[in-house]
Design a protein around this motif. Structure first.
Motif, PDB file in Angstrom:
ATOM      1  N   ILE A 136      23.784  18.592   3.141  1.00 34.08           N
ATOM      2  CA  ILE A 136      22.677  19.386   3.101  1.00 34.08           C
ATOM      3  C   ILE A 136      23.127  20.408   4.569  1.00 34.08           C
ATOM      4  O   ILE A 136      22.528  21.603   4.669  1.00 34.08           O
ATOM      5  N   ASN A 137      24.162  19.816   5.033  1.00 28.30           N
ATOM      6  CA  ASN A 137      24.266  20.437   6.274  1.00 28.30           C
ATOM      7  C   ASN A 137      25.446  21.468   6.027  1.00 28.30           C
ATOM      8  O   ASN A 137      26.162  22.231   7.022  1.00 28.30           O
ATOM      9  N   GLY A 138      25.920  21.739   4.951  1.00 24.80           N
ATOM     10  CA  GLY A 138      26.829  22.925   4.326  1.00 24.80           C
ATOM     11  C   GLY A 138      28.230  22.877   5.002  1.00 24.80           C
ATOM     12  O   GLY A 138      28.701  21.579   5.251  1.00 24.80           O
ATOM     13  N   SER A 139      28.758  23.924   5.487  1.00 22.29           N
ATOM     14  CA  SER A 139      30.092  23.733   5.956  1.00 22.29           C
ATOM     15  C   SER A 139      30.243  23.312   7.345  1.00 22.29           C
ATOM     16  O   SER A 139      31.458  23.089   7.927  1.00 22.29           O
ATOM     17  N   SER A 140      29.174  22.840   8.178  1.00 19.83           N
ATOM     18  CA  SER A 140      29.081  22.169   9.268  1.00 19.83           C
ATOM     19  C   SER A 140      29.614  20.905   9.258  1.00 19.83           C
ATOM     20  O   SER A 140      29.779  20.076  10.133  1.00 19.83           O
ATOM     21  N   CYS A 141      29.413  20.370   8.051  1.00 20.33           N
ATOM     22  CA  CYS A 141      29.877  18.836   7.876  1.00 20.33           C
ATOM     23  C   CYS A 141      31.255  18.866   6.971  1.00 20.33           C
ATOM     24  O   CYS A 141      31.287  19.732   6.081  1.00 20.33           O
ATOM     25  N   ARG A 142      31.846  17.987   7.225  1.00 25.83           N
ATOM     26  CA  ARG A 142      33.291  17.799   6.752  1.00 25.83           C
ATOM     27  C   ARG A 142      33.335  17.235   5.373  1.00 25.83           C
ATOM     28  O   ARG A 142      34.374  17.279   4.758  1.00 25.83           O
ATOM     29  N   TYR A 143      32.299  17.183   4.735  1.00 26.39           N
ATOM     30  CA  TYR A 143      32.074  16.436   3.621  1.00 26.39           C
ATOM     31  C   TYR A 143      32.687  17.478   2.235  1.00 26.39           C
ATOM     32  O   TYR A 143      33.162  17.223   1.581  1.00 26.39           O
ATOM     33  N   GLY A 144      32.465  18.807   2.571  1.00 21.52           N
ATOM     34  CA  GLY A 144      32.796  19.766   1.654  1.00 21.52           C
ATOM     35  C   GLY A 144      31.844  19.905   0.394  1.00 21.52           C
ATOM     36  O   GLY A 144      30.841  19.706   0.403  1.00 21.52           O
ATOM     37  N   VAL A 145      32.836  19.849  -0.892  1.00 30.01           N
ATOM     38  CA  VAL A 145      32.185  19.909  -2.129  1.00 30.01           C
ATOM     39  C   VAL A 145      32.927  18.757  -2.951  1.00 30.01           C
ATOM     40  O   VAL A 145      34.261  18.720  -3.125  1.00 30.01           O
ATOM     41  N   ARG A 146      32.329  18.089  -3.460  1.00 32.04           N
ATOM     42  CA  ARG A 146      32.863  17.021  -4.339  1.00 32.04           C
ATOM     43  C   ARG A 146      32.162  16.908  -5.602  1.00 32.04           C
ATOM     44  O   ARG A 146      30.834  16.878  -5.692  1.00 32.04           O
ATOM     45  N   ASN A 147      33.043  16.543  -6.754  1.00 36.80           N
ATOM     46  CA  ASN A 147      32.635  16.308  -8.229  1.00 36.80           C
ATOM     47  C   ASN A 147      31.613  14.943  -8.284  1.00 36.80           C
ATOM     48  O   ASN A 147      32.115  13.814  -7.468  1.00 36.80           O
ATOM     49  N   ASN A 148      30.642  14.890  -9.062  1.00 35.85           N
ATOM     50  CA  ASN A 148      29.844  13.675  -9.213  1.00 35.85           C
ATOM     51  C   ASN A 148      29.220  13.771 -10.575  1.00 35.85           C
ATOM     52  O   ASN A 148      28.451  14.609 -10.928  1.00 35.85           O
ATOM     53  N   THR A 149      29.514  13.084 -11.557  1.00 35.38           N
ATOM     54  CA  THR A 149      29.142  13.223 -12.793  1.00 35.38           C
ATOM     55  C   THR A 149      28.149  12.069 -13.177  1.00 35.38           C
ATOM     56  O   THR A 149      27.988  11.650 -14.446  1.00 35.38           O
ATOM     57  N   ASP A 150      27.779  11.094 -12.065  1.00 34.97           N
ATOM     58  CA  ASP A 150      27.048   9.809 -12.433  1.00 34.97           C
ATOM     59  C   ASP A 150      25.597  10.401 -12.849  1.00 34.97           C
ATOM     60  O   ASP A 150      25.134  11.076 -12.472  1.00 34.97           O
ATOM     61  N   VAL A 151      25.358   9.632 -14.082  1.00 33.26           N
ATOM     62  CA  VAL A 151      23.823   9.936 -14.610  1.00 33.26           C
ATOM     63  C   VAL A 151      23.472   8.391 -14.808  1.00 33.26           C
ATOM     64  O   VAL A 151      24.076   7.897 -15.767  1.00 33.26           O
ATOM     65  N   PRO A 152      22.481   7.703 -14.445  1.00 29.77           N
ATOM     66  CA  PRO A 152      21.519   8.534 -13.234  1.00 29.77           C
ATOM     67  C   PRO A 152      22.384   8.442 -11.844  1.00 29.77           C
ATOM     68  O   PRO A 152      23.281   7.642 -11.716  1.00 29.77           O
ATOM     69  N   LEU A 153      22.056   9.479 -11.044  1.00 32.55           N
ATOM     70  CA  LEU A 153      22.547   9.431  -9.749  1.00 32.55           C
ATOM     71  C   LEU A 153      21.793   8.557  -8.904  1.00 32.55           C
ATOM     72  O   LEU A 153      22.116   8.167  -7.849  1.00 32.55           O
ATOM     73  N   LEU A 154      20.312   8.630  -9.133  1.00 36.54           N
ATOM     74  CA  LEU A 154      19.371   8.010  -8.289  1.00 36.54           C
ATOM     75  C   LEU A 154      18.362   7.463  -9.069  1.00 36.54           C
ATOM     76  O   LEU A 154      18.216   7.880 -10.374  1.00 36.54           O
ATOM     77  N   GLU A 155      17.637   6.603  -8.228  1.00 35.86           N
ATOM     78  CA  GLU A 155      16.358   5.999  -9.065  1.00 35.86           C
ATOM     79  C   GLU A 155      15.219   7.095  -8.796  1.00 35.86           C
ATOM     80  O   GLU A 155      14.982   7.573  -7.579  1.00 35.86           O
ATOM     81  N   PRO A 167      21.032  10.197  -2.601  1.00 34.93           N
ATOM     82  CA  PRO A 167      22.399  10.264  -2.243  1.00 34.93           C
ATOM     83  C   PRO A 167      22.699  10.706  -0.755  1.00 34.93           C
ATOM     84  O   PRO A 167      21.809  11.669  -0.453  1.00 34.93           O
ATOM     85  N   CYS A 168      23.335  10.150  -0.091  1.00 31.78           N
ATOM     86  CA  CYS A 168      23.494  10.427   1.346  1.00 31.78           C
ATOM     87  C   CYS A 168      24.937  10.689   1.612  1.00 31.78           C
ATOM     88  O   CYS A 168      25.849  10.208   1.008  1.00 31.78           O
ATOM     89  N   CYS A 169      25.144  11.699   2.569  1.00 24.45           N
ATOM     90  CA  CYS A 169      26.635  11.885   3.051  1.00 24.45           C
ATOM     91  C   CYS A 169      27.224  10.588   3.688  1.00 24.45           C
ATOM     92  O   CYS A 169      26.721  10.193   4.766  1.00 24.45           O
ATOM     93  N   PRO A 170      28.368  10.488   3.250  1.00 26.18           N
ATOM     94  CA  PRO A 170      29.097   9.352   3.771  1.00 26.18           C
ATOM     95  C   PRO A 170      29.475   9.602   5.506  1.00 26.18           C
ATOM     96  O   PRO A 170      29.988   8.654   6.076  1.00 26.18           O
ATOM     97  N   LEU A 171      29.708  10.934   5.514  1.00 26.86           N
ATOM     98  CA  LEU A 171      30.445  11.061   6.887  1.00 26.86           C
ATOM     99  C   LEU A 171      29.246  11.525   7.969  1.00 26.86           C
ATOM    100  O   LEU A 171      29.490  11.031   9.092  1.00 26.86           O
ATOM    101  N   CYS A 172      28.284  12.083   7.630  1.00 27.52           N
ATOM    102  CA  CYS A 172      26.974  12.473   8.648  1.00 27.52           C
ATOM    103  C   CYS A 172      25.794  11.535   8.520  1.00 27.52           C
ATOM    104  O   CYS A 172      24.936  11.669   9.452  1.00 27.52           O
ATOM    105  N   GLY A 173      25.705  11.091   7.281  1.00 24.61           N
ATOM    106  CA  GLY A 173      24.478  10.241   6.935  1.00 24.61           C
ATOM    107  C   GLY A 173      23.325  10.945   6.656  1.00 24.61           C
ATOM    108  O   GLY A 173      22.154  10.549   6.112  1.00 24.61           O
TER     109      GLY A 173
END
Length: 274
Positions: A136-155, A167-173
């Motif tokens: 959610i912090n966009g380019s200010s976070c080093r997470y970038g863009v990653r593929n995710n095809t998990d279904v379900p992704l969340l409860e 889902p939470c960012c593993p880098l900034c939380g």
């Protein structure tokens, strides 16, 4: 009309397919800008007075992430439950057997062109994809863009349309969000690889012979303006849309007032593709 259509296709070496929400509608993907159709799928949001424009925004992901993520999780599950209709495969066959060079530029975020088998280097998903995530912090976070095809992704609780986990960012939380261009979105990270592929396609040709404008909405006329610009350079435009108002921005050379599925089923018969 179909004689003219066949002639336009047969006399074209290059083709650009511009697809919008109407392309996916025949696959069971709701057009969320239709208020009645939207609230039919999400009556709980009607009770809360929430429209998709309010949920599909970075501000909403910060203010009410449980509802925004439930909205997008429902869309992911719905897209996985359904499949690309045969019109997608007709486009793929046209790209492989009819035209010397072609490309798909789509405003849809369901990934169905690539899922249907179109080569990824021939597709630009200009509004992003629900199958990619970013922080959610966009380019200010080093997470970038990653593929995710998990279904379900969340409860989630479908009765209240609330995400129970996120889902939470593993880098900034912080919270992850779909890599989709939302309303009021200054944090969306564009797919430079796809954009470069589209630029390469255009740069290879002085003119694109034929442009299909499919299922576009006059509310978000991204593809309409591309078609209009192509027309100014000599491209022939074929619009596929049951809504006459879809010709407001770009007046086509041929207007097929049909939904995408029956239109491309008819095209397949004309071209002996199926």
């Amino acid at each position: 009309m179909y004689d003219e259509l066949k002639s336009l296709i047969k006399n074209s070496k290059t083709c650009l397919f511009l697809t919008g929400a109407g392309m996916s509608a025949d696959s069971g993907i709701p057009t969320f800008r239709d208020r009645d159709g939207y609230w039919k799928n999400f009556p709980v949001f009607k009770d809360k007075g929430l429209l998709p424009q309010e949920l599909a925004s970075p501000a909403s992901f910060r203010k009410q992430p449980q509802h925004s993520w439930a909205f997008y999780e429902w869309r992911r599950r719905n897209a996985r439950k359904n499949i690309p209709h045969s019109g997608y495969h007709v486009i793929n066959l046209m790209a492989a057997e009819i035209f010397e060079d072609s490309f798909v530029h789509t405003t849809n975020t369901d990934g169905y062109h690539i899922i249907s088998g179109m080569s990824a280097d021939r597709v630009t998903e200009i509004h992003g994809s629900m199958w990619r995530l970013q922080c959610i912090n966009g380019s200010s976070c080093r997470y970038g863009v990653r593929n995710n095809t998990d279904v379900p992704l969340l409860e989630m609780d479908e009765n209240t349309m609330s995400a129970l986990t996120m889902p939470c960012c593993p880098l900034c939380g912080d919270i992850l969000r779909p890599n989709i261009l939302m309303f009021g979105d200054w944090e969306y990270i564009e797919n430079d690889i796809q954009l470069n592929h589209f630029d390469d396609f255009l740069s290879r040709h002085k003119r694109i012979d034929l442009v299909f404008l499919i299922g576009s909405s006059s509310q978000i006329p991204t593809n309409d303006y591309i078609a209009k610009r192509m027309q100014q350079y000599g491209s022939k435009i074929i619009t596929v849309n049951p809504d006459p108002s879809s010709a407001m921005v770009c007046t086509p050379d041929l207007f097929i007032k049909e939904r995408s599925l029956p239109a491309f089923q008819a095209i397949a018969k004309i071209l002996n593709l199926l």
